[in-house]
Write a protein that holds these residues in place. Structure first.
Motif, PDB file in Angstrom:
ATOM      1  N   TYR A  14       0.883  -1.122   0.074  1.00  0.00           N
ATOM      2  CA  TYR A  14       0.061   0.094   0.085  1.00  0.00           C
ATOM      3  C   TYR A  14       0.967   1.201   0.067  1.00  0.00           C
ATOM      4  CZ  TYR A  14      -4.533  -2.047   1.081  1.00  0.00           C
ATOM      5  OH  TYR A  14      -5.740  -2.767   0.826  1.00  0.00           O
ATOM      6  N   LEU A  15       1.999   1.322   0.844  1.00  0.00           N
ATOM      7  CA  LEU A  15       2.871   2.424   0.934  1.00  0.00           C
ATOM      8  C   LEU A  15       3.520   2.616  -0.378  1.00  0.00           C
ATOM      9  CD1 LEU A  15       3.657   4.446   3.198  1.00  0.00           C
ATOM     10  CD2 LEU A  15       5.528   2.834   3.648  1.00  0.00           C
ATOM     11  N   ILE A  16       4.103   1.648  -1.022  1.00  0.00           N
ATOM     12  CA  ILE A  16       4.669   1.672  -2.489  1.00  0.00           C
ATOM     13  C   ILE A  16       3.906   2.251  -3.222  1.00  0.00           C
ATOM     14  CG2 ILE A  16       5.891   0.634  -4.135  1.00  0.00           C
ATOM     15  CD1 ILE A  16       7.348  -1.093  -1.818  1.00  0.00           C
ATOM     16  N   ALA A  17       2.688   1.643  -3.444  1.00  0.00           N
ATOM     17  CA  ALA A  17       1.762   2.115  -4.634  1.00  0.00           C
ATOM     18  C   ALA A  17       1.240   3.680  -4.246  1.00  0.00           C
ATOM     19  CB  ALA A  17       0.585   1.226  -4.308  1.00  0.00           C
ATOM     20  N   GLU A  68      -5.047  -7.958   2.208  1.00  0.00           N
ATOM     21  CA  GLU A  68      -5.588  -7.354   3.471  1.00  0.00           C
ATOM     22  C   GLU A  68      -6.419  -5.870   2.847  1.00  0.00           C
ATOM     23  OE1 GLU A  68      -3.803  -4.728   7.008  1.00  0.00           O
ATOM     24  OE2 GLU A  68      -2.951  -6.762   6.832  1.00  0.00           O
ATOM     25  N   ARG A  69      -7.580  -6.024   3.299  1.00  0.00           N
ATOM     26  CA  ARG A  69      -8.434  -4.864   2.902  1.00  0.00           C
ATOM     27  C   ARG A  69      -8.088  -3.780   3.858  1.00  0.00           C
ATOM     28  NH1 ARG A  69     -10.401  -8.699   0.112  1.00  0.00           N
ATOM     29  NH2 ARG A  69     -11.961  -8.492  -1.611  1.00  0.00           N
ATOM     30  N   ASN A  70      -7.692  -2.764   3.438  1.00  0.00           N
ATOM     31  CA  ASN A  70      -7.303  -1.623   4.404  1.00  0.00           C
ATOM     32  C   ASN A  70      -7.936  -0.376   3.717  1.00  0.00           C
ATOM     33  OD1 ASN A  70      -6.419   0.646   5.790  1.00  0.00           O
ATOM     34  ND2 ASN A  70      -4.326  -0.366   6.399  1.00  0.00           N
ATOM     35  N   TRP A  71      -9.018   0.247   4.253  1.00  0.00           N
ATOM     36  CA  TRP A  71      -9.764   1.364   3.671  1.00  0.00           C
ATOM     37  C   TRP A  71      -9.013   2.331   3.627  1.00  0.00           C
ATOM     38  CZ3 TRP A  71     -12.832  -0.693   0.254  1.00  0.00           C
ATOM     39  CH2 TRP A  71     -13.369  -2.004   0.469  1.00  0.00           C
ATOM     40  N   GLN A  72      -8.359   2.925   4.909  1.00  0.00           N
ATOM     41  CA  GLN A  72      -7.715   4.207   4.866  1.00  0.00           C
ATOM     42  C   GLN A  72      -6.559   4.307   3.665  1.00  0.00           C
ATOM     43  OE1 GLN A  72      -7.843   2.112   7.643  1.00  0.00           O
ATOM     44  NE2 GLN A  72      -9.335   3.268   8.791  1.00  0.00           N
ATOM     45  N   TRP A  73      -5.577   3.077   3.563  1.00  0.00           N
ATOM     46  CA  TRP A  73      -4.744   3.114   2.574  1.00  0.00           C
ATOM     47  C   TRP A  73      -5.297   3.239   1.288  1.00  0.00           C
ATOM     48  CZ3 TRP A  73      -0.080   5.100   2.371  1.00  0.00           C
ATOM     49  CH2 TRP A  73       0.601   4.864   3.807  1.00  0.00           C
ATOM     50  N   THR A  74      -6.722   2.564   1.007  1.00  0.00           N
ATOM     51  CA  THR A  74      -7.488   2.564  -0.324  1.00  0.00           C
ATOM     52  C   THR A  74      -7.947   3.962  -0.583  1.00  0.00           C
ATOM     53  OG1 THR A  74      -7.990   0.159  -0.025  1.00  0.00           O
ATOM     54  CG2 THR A  74      -9.271   1.576  -1.369  1.00  0.00           C
ATOM     55  N   ILE A  75      -8.197   4.546   0.458  1.00  0.00           N
ATOM     56  CA  ILE A  75      -8.860   5.947   0.141  1.00  0.00           C
ATOM     57  C   ILE A  75      -7.466   6.820  -0.458  1.00  0.00           C
ATOM     58  CG2 ILE A  75      -9.851   8.153   1.216  1.00  0.00           C
ATOM     59  CD1 ILE A  75     -11.603   5.920   2.699  1.00  0.00           C
TER      60      ILE A  75
END
Length: 98
Positions: A14-17, A68-75
C-alpha cells in the motif's frame, strides 16, 4: 531505543503504491510547471507517463488489497490517482516541443 512497528507485506505494498502515485503527480506538476503557469497546459506524452505509473501502482495496490483490505490506504491511494485525472480533465493537453 527502538520503536516496535509491525510492517506487513500488504502495508508495504500500500505504501509503495501510494508513493508511486503521489510521486507521479509531483513529477507531472514539476516537469510541466512552466507550461502550466504559461497556459500551455500539459504535454501530450504526459498521459502516457501517467498510464505507465498508474498501471504499476494499481497492480501493487491490487495485490495489497487482495491480501488485506485496508480502507484508509485505499482511500489515500485513489485520491492520489484522482488528482492527476482531474488535472488532465481541466488543463489543456497539447503537443509541443521545447
Amino acid at each position: 531505543m527502538s520503536v516496535n512497528v509491525k510492517l506487513s507485506i500488504p502495508f508495504i505494498l500500500y505504501l509503495i503504491a501510494s508513493f508511486f502515485s503521489i510521486g507521479n503527480l509531483f513529477a507531472i506538476v514539476l516537469m510541466h510547471w512552466n507550461f502550466i503557469i504559461s497556459g500551455k497546459g500539459l504535454g501530450s506524452f504526459t498521459i502516457l507517463w501517467f498510464i505507465g505509473y498508474f498501471i504499476l501502482s494499481v497492480v501493487l495496490w491490487g495485490i495489497a488489497f487482495l491480501m488485506e483490505r485496508n480502507w484508509q490506504w485505499t482511500i489515500v491511494f485513489w485520491i492520489s490517482v484522482l488528482v492527476p485525472i482531474l488535472l488532465f480533465t481541466f488543463l489543456p493537453v497539447r503537443f509541443y516541443i521545447e
